[in-house]
Design a protein around this motif. Sequence first.
Motif, mmCIF file in Angstrom:
data_model
loop_
_atom_site.group_PDB
_atom_site.id
_atom_site.type_symbol
_atom_site.label_atom_id
_atom_site.label_comp_id
_atom_site.label_asym_id
_atom_site.label_seq_id
_atom_site.Cartn_x
_atom_site.Cartn_y
_atom_site.Cartn_z
ATOM 1 N N ASP A 5 26.950 0.974 34.528
ATOM 2 C CA ASP A 5 26.836 -0.477 34.330
ATOM 3 C C ASP A 5 25.530 -0.882 33.665
ATOM 4 O OD1 ASP A 5 29.347 -0.905 35.490
ATOM 5 O OD2 ASP A 5 28.463 -0.932 37.528
ATOM 6 N N ARG A 6 24.794 0.041 33.150
ATOM 7 C CA ARG A 6 23.498 -0.278 32.535
ATOM 8 C C ARG A 6 23.714 -0.788 31.126
ATOM 9 N NH1 ARG A 6 19.670 -0.349 36.615
ATOM 10 N NH2 ARG A 6 20.162 1.343 38.079
ATOM 11 N N THR A 7 22.903 -1.726 30.764
ATOM 12 C CA THR A 7 22.983 -2.283 29.406
ATOM 13 C C THR A 7 21.978 -1.636 28.469
ATOM 14 O OG1 THR A 7 21.447 -4.041 30.000
ATOM 15 C CG2 THR A 7 23.820 -4.495 30.254
ATOM 16 N N LYS A 8 21.114 -0.836 29.012
ATOM 17 C CA LYS A 8 20.134 -0.128 28.203
ATOM 18 C C LYS A 8 19.823 1.212 28.885
ATOM 19 C CE LYS A 8 16.226 -2.504 30.348
ATOM 20 N NZ LYS A 8 14.998 -3.294 30.096
ATOM 21 N N GLY A 9 18.994 1.992 28.251
ATOM 22 C CA GLY A 9 18.712 3.310 28.781
ATOM 23 C C GLY A 9 18.058 3.274 30.161
ATOM 24 N N TYR A 10 18.473 4.297 30.977
ATOM 25 C CA TYR A 10 17.956 4.339 32.346
ATOM 26 C C TYR A 10 17.590 5.779 32.678
ATOM 27 C CZ TYR A 10 17.789 4.032 37.436
ATOM 28 O OH TYR A 10 17.392 4.113 38.744
ATOM 29 N N TYR A 11 16.400 5.959 33.264
ATOM 30 C CA TYR A 11 15.889 7.303 33.613
ATOM 31 C C TYR A 11 15.957 7.466 35.112
ATOM 32 C CZ TYR A 11 12.698 11.251 34.165
ATOM 33 O OH TYR A 11 12.154 12.462 34.491
ATOM 34 N N TYR A 12 16.453 8.670 35.515
ATOM 35 C CA TYR A 12 16.569 8.942 36.949
ATOM 36 C C TYR A 12 16.269 10.420 37.172
ATOM 37 C CZ TYR A 12 18.638 9.841 41.539
ATOM 38 O OH TYR A 12 18.849 10.249 42.829
ATOM 39 N N THR A 13 15.535 10.713 38.273
ATOM 40 C CA THR A 13 15.189 12.087 38.616
ATOM 41 C C THR A 13 15.818 12.430 39.952
ATOM 42 O OG1 THR A 13 13.059 11.937 37.469
ATOM 43 C CG2 THR A 13 13.339 13.724 39.042
ATOM 44 N N ASP A 14 16.563 13.517 39.976
ATOM 45 C CA ASP A 14 17.170 14.036 41.205
ATOM 46 C C ASP A 14 16.166 15.002 41.838
ATOM 47 O OD1 ASP A 14 18.659 14.949 43.261
ATOM 48 O OD2 ASP A 14 20.363 15.624 42.035
ATOM 49 N N GLN A 15 15.526 14.558 42.925
ATOM 50 C CA GLN A 15 14.484 15.356 43.559
ATOM 51 C C GLN A 15 15.045 16.603 44.236
ATOM 52 O OE1 GLN A 15 11.360 14.722 43.192
ATOM 53 N NE2 GLN A 15 11.590 12.718 42.199
ATOM 54 N N VAL A 16 16.375 16.535 44.603
ATOM 55 C CA VAL A 16 16.978 17.685 45.284
ATOM 56 C C VAL A 16 17.232 18.818 44.296
ATOM 57 C CG1 VAL A 16 18.967 18.473 46.640
ATOM 58 C CG2 VAL A 16 18.019 16.170 47.003
ATOM 59 N N GLU A 17 17.781 18.495 43.162
ATOM 60 C CA GLU A 17 18.129 19.506 42.161
ATOM 61 C C GLU A 17 17.017 19.727 41.152
ATOM 62 O OE1 GLU A 17 20.812 21.298 42.200
ATOM 63 O OE2 GLU A 17 21.694 20.289 43.928
ATOM 64 N N ALA A 43 16.279 15.861 35.693
ATOM 65 C CA ALA A 43 16.048 14.502 35.219
ATOM 66 C C ALA A 43 17.255 14.064 34.384
ATOM 67 C CB ALA A 43 14.774 14.450 34.388
ATOM 68 N N TYR A 44 17.681 12.838 34.595
ATOM 69 C CA TYR A 44 18.849 12.286 33.890
ATOM 70 C C TYR A 44 18.410 11.054 33.125
ATOM 71 C CZ TYR A 44 21.589 15.216 37.081
ATOM 72 O OH TYR A 44 22.114 16.266 37.769
ATOM 73 N N TYR A 45 19.007 10.926 31.928
ATOM 74 C CA TYR A 45 18.779 9.703 31.137
ATOM 75 C C TYR A 45 20.131 9.237 30.644
ATOM 76 C CZ TYR A 45 16.648 6.324 28.037
ATOM 77 O OH TYR A 45 16.267 5.142 27.432
ATOM 78 N N GLY A 46 20.468 8.039 31.070
ATOM 79 C CA GLY A 46 21.759 7.474 30.684
ATOM 80 C C GLY A 46 21.604 6.391 29.622
ATOM 81 N N PHE A 47 22.491 6.468 28.618
ATOM 82 C CA PHE A 47 22.414 5.498 27.530
ATOM 83 C C PHE A 47 23.838 4.971 27.259
ATOM 84 C CE2 PHE A 47 21.722 3.878 23.271
ATOM 85 C CZ PHE A 47 20.446 3.358 23.375
#
Length: 589
Positions: A114-126, A129-133
Amino acid sequence: MNRFRSRFLFALITLIVSVLVGLGLLLGQIFNSYYLNSFKEEMMKEAELTRSIVTNEDLTNQEIEGLLDELGEKYTSHITVISNQHQIIFEAGILKEGHDHQRLMENIYPLMKDRTKGYYYTDQVEDVAYYGFPIKEGTNSEGVVIVSSSVDSLTKVNNQLWMILVGCLGIAFIIILLIGVRITAQFTRPIESATKVAMELAKGNYKARTYEDHLDETGMLSQSINILARNLQDMTRAQEMQQDRLQTLIENMGSGLILIDGRGYINLVNRAYKELFEVDSAGFLYQLYHDAFEHQEIIETVEEIFMTEVKVRKQLHLPIKIERRHFEVYGAPIIGTNDEWKGIVLVFHDITELKKLEQMRKDFVANVSHELKTPITSIKGFSETLLDGALSDKQTAEYFLSIILKESDRLQTLIQDLLDLSKIEQQGFLLSIQPCDLREILEDILVILESKAKEKNVELNMILPDNLTYIEGDIYRLKQIFINLINNALTYTPQGGSVRVRVEKHDNYALVTVSDTGIGIKKEEIPRIFERFYRVDRARSRNSGGTGLGLAIVKHLVEAHKGQISVQSEVGKGTTFTVKLNKKIDLLP
């Protein structure tokens, strides 16, 4: 002073560590943020490029997959394209075979769709790093491009960065610490030296000095302390010299000195006072004056000064042991600045000898007057009698004239003895020293006095050595000595008695003893027999024509010959005079 340097170094180290730690944290955070932002920008560029490839209608699906594989390999990442129907359209990259799609769809995709622009997320367990566009066509969302990459590289770079920072800051800490220690030593050493000197000065060691090897403030401090030490040393030396002079003056003055403070306690007693009054300083100092002084007259003098605060001068006659001594006492109050009462000072002048001399002078005047008056009165009385008509009687006139002649001879003898005594006591009196034989001198005297001994029926014996007995002396004065002694022995020896003269030879001196069996001398009178006009038996001495000056002349003449005279006597048994004469006389003072 090591504590001061340690505290200073501890504060400096604490400051350096704080600054370096703060600087390290700040630089670490800055570099971490920089690399993280760079990492995000790369993932964003990759996601935008993926979107461009996917939305390019000129490319087939196979071409798209190929381009995406190349892109994933280039960026060492995994690319996933998910449609809005939640289906994976394309998937490429290093994790293509073993990627966990379930975790992606369940945990990551919901955050990105549902993001309208790029979003950065880091999975601390695995540690991924993820970047969704979002993929949009107009305002409609067609899907999501998710770029994932391992954060190991970022962590590795971050660790390397911290290692570099720690190493650099550690080296900087060591360098700064060495420089700080050197600077600290440079600035604290003069202070430490100045402090040690100040402590030595406080202990009384005014010879201590510090180094003056700087021209800055510490050098000025060292210079000032050295000047202070020199001034204190000069002042102390002057004070010690003044104290020594004062102590020497007080201890060696001939008069007794006592210092009493304002509360009445004795603070100072000099040696002369202790010797005069035979007191011990241990039981005398720091005692109240009315407890320390044994004589009420001194206590009253002190109380008078305390009450009147004026100078006092008195003459006191005080008993000291078995004798009474005369003292002239000076007392004065000690007034300090601002009229502050400090105490009093007492000075005791022993004038006993002066009193004795004064009494001797009075006795001398009285005795001379008396001795002169007696013959003059006799001469005047018989002269008046002759003038009144006794000249007509030849027998009476001859008797009176014989008495006048006798008294005239006595008067002449008295005057001659006075002149001789005066001459002997003069400072410039000189003896005519020459070798002389005691045997010969005493034999001449025996001839002179033998007639008197026979007249009194007194046996006169002389025990002389066989050979010559030479000594150095004045022949005339030696005859005068022994004539007086032997004549006195004959005078005070009754008829039937004996007088014996004995000469003993020794290595360096000769002893001449004159012994008689006369009336003797009382023990208490022996110390006075050498005084002028003193007579043991006044009546007999006057009848014999004596003047009372003979023994005084004898004593002075013996002392002029550097000899000694002593007396031993017992009442009723006789008297022995012993004269010790040196064979060699040293007349140098």
